[in-house]
Scaffold this motif. Structure first.
Motif, short mmCIF file in Angstrom:
data_model
loop_
_atom_site.label_atom_id
_atom_site.label_comp_id
_atom_site.label_asym_id
_atom_site.label_seq_id
_atom_site.Cartn_x
_atom_site.Cartn_y
_atom_site.Cartn_z
N VAL A 241 10.61 24.96 19.11
CA VAL A 241 9.22 25.39 19.14
C VAL A 241 9.12 26.79 19.72
N ARG A 242 8.15 27.54 19.21
CA ARG A 242 7.77 28.83 19.79
C ARG A 242 6.26 28.84 19.94
N ALA A 244 2.75 30.89 20.47
CA ALA A 244 2.17 32.21 20.26
C ALA A 244 1.20 32.58 21.36
N GLN A 331 5.11 17.50 10.83
CA GLN A 331 6.39 17.97 10.32
C GLN A 331 7.53 17.03 10.75
N ARG A 357 -2.07 24.54 18.19
CA ARG A 357 -2.30 25.31 16.96
C ARG A 357 -1.52 26.61 16.95
N THR A 360 4.73 27.21 16.61
CA THR A 360 5.53 27.14 15.39
C THR A 360 6.67 26.17 15.64
N TYR A 362 10.11 23.89 14.58
CA TYR A 362 11.35 23.97 13.81
C TYR A 362 12.02 22.59 13.86
#
Length: 369
Positions: A241-242, A244, A331, A357, A360, A362
């Motif tokens: 995860v990243r 923002a 996901q 929200r 991102t 992975y």
């Protein structure tokens, strides 16, 4: 049953009581976390898991003849260099040390980082049918920053100020690569041993081995592993995860990251400003596991009762002034975010929706960054 007991603690304002409700919430939450990971392990998600970003060497056949059966002795050329000094603090986002030599077959690994400590685990794979390890030793490396010792008991928070570790259960050992060493008798029996050594002035490491095969010498195995620990590897921890929009005041404080040889993984990320909350939690904790189910069961805190961006979700406020958000089947993942005090929740805009929200994800280990 545990969920039913936990729900009123999390979701209902109870009248004054002699019971510390905040502590009860914290302890209940941690019990469910442990149960959730243990339950997931029966499907291949190991409590002690492999850090896919950094597979260790599993046996080296070019080593010379063993000094005890099954445990090759390191040559002078292969012994890991010992550092002249240790960091005064670790970066939780980077892995300072790593195993060198390990017995073959320890395919499940885990890395847990912090500012004062690092823990690595290696164990054989889990048998899904029995939830037991399939055989072979289980190994843990614990290492602390300069100015710290290692608690004699096997606590998760094992880094203690120098001189506070205790010595009553320690006995002298032959040096590890020339450095002072001690055996920890609390972790010693016919199939286990723990060897600690001063890997740099004022900083200690400890290797513990358990469930060594019958007829093998656990102390010999612990020493063989200790002599080949690698220091200063400074490897970044890759994550699924990243974020923002993580507030500037929240920085990484502790990571627990791993995957099993079967492809499952589990991640717990903790953020804060350097201090835990009054009740022992880090201000923001994010948990992620691969999980397709859109509903709750014994491996998560509860079932969804709302949605976020079309995903089943569950939102709760907590008596400590914080809140949690659980999102199911996003996901192929289960994502749980918990703010453990009111100040942290305010930094996040009053809820955890915007943090989710802005994330991102992975899901595949090969894509972690």
């Amino acid at each position: 049953m545990e969920e039913k007991l936990l729900t009123p603690l999390r979701d209902v304002a109870l009248p004054p009581s002699a019971v510390d409700l905040h502590r009860a919430v914290r302890d209940g939450r941690r019990q469910v976390r442990r149960r959730r990971i243990a339950t997931a392990a029966t499907a291949g998600l190991a409590v002690v898991a492999v850090l896919a970003a950094a597979p260790a060497v599993l046996g080296q056949p070019d080593r010379p003849a063993p000094f005890v059966p099954g445990f090759p002795s390191p040559t002078s050329a292969s012994v890991a260099p010992m550092p002249d000094r240790a960091p005064t603090a670790f970066d939780p986002g980077r892995q300072y040390a790593d195993f060198g030599w390990l017995p073959a077959g320890l395919t499940d690994r885990m890395v847990a980082t912090g500012t004062a400590q690092l823990a690595l685990n290696a164990s054989p794979p889990m048998d899904p049918a029995s939830s037991d390890r399939t055989g072979g030793a289980q190994v843990e490396l614990r290492i602390v920053a300069a100015g710290h010792g290692i608690a004699l008991e096997g606590a998760n928070d094992f880094a203690v100020p120098s001189g506070r570790a205790g010595s009553a259960d320690l006995e002298p050992a032959e040096p590890v690569n020339g450095r002072t060493a001690r055996w920890n008798r609390l972790a010693s029996d016919a199939r286990g041993a723990a060897l600690r050594w001063e890997y740099a002035p004022g900083a200690w490491a400890e290797v513990t081995v358990q469930a060594v095969s019958e007829g093998s010498d656990p102390r010999a195995l612990a020493r063989r592993i200790a002599e080949d620990v690698r220091y200063g590897v400074d490897r970044p921890i890759r994550l699924p995860v990243r974020f923002a929009n993580l507030p500037a005041g929240l920085k990484p404080m502790a990571y627990r990251v791993g995957t099993s040889a079967g492809g499952s993984w589990n991640v717990e990320l903790s953020y804060g400003s350097g201090r835990r909350t009054k009740y022992g939690d880090w201000p923001l904790v994010v948990l992620m596991i691969p999980r397709l189910s859109p509903s709750g069961d014994n491996s998560v805190l509860g079932g969804p009762d709302s949605t976020i961006d079309g995903h089943p979700a569950r939102r709760r406020s907590s008596p400590d002034g914080g809140a949690s958000l659980q999102v199911y089947g996003v996901q192929g993942l289960y994502v749980e975010m918990s703010a453990h005090d009111q100040a942290t929740l305010r930094k996040l805009g009053g809820n955890l929706d915007s943090l989710f929200r802005g994330a991102t994800l992975y899901p595949k280990v090969k894509d972690w960054r």
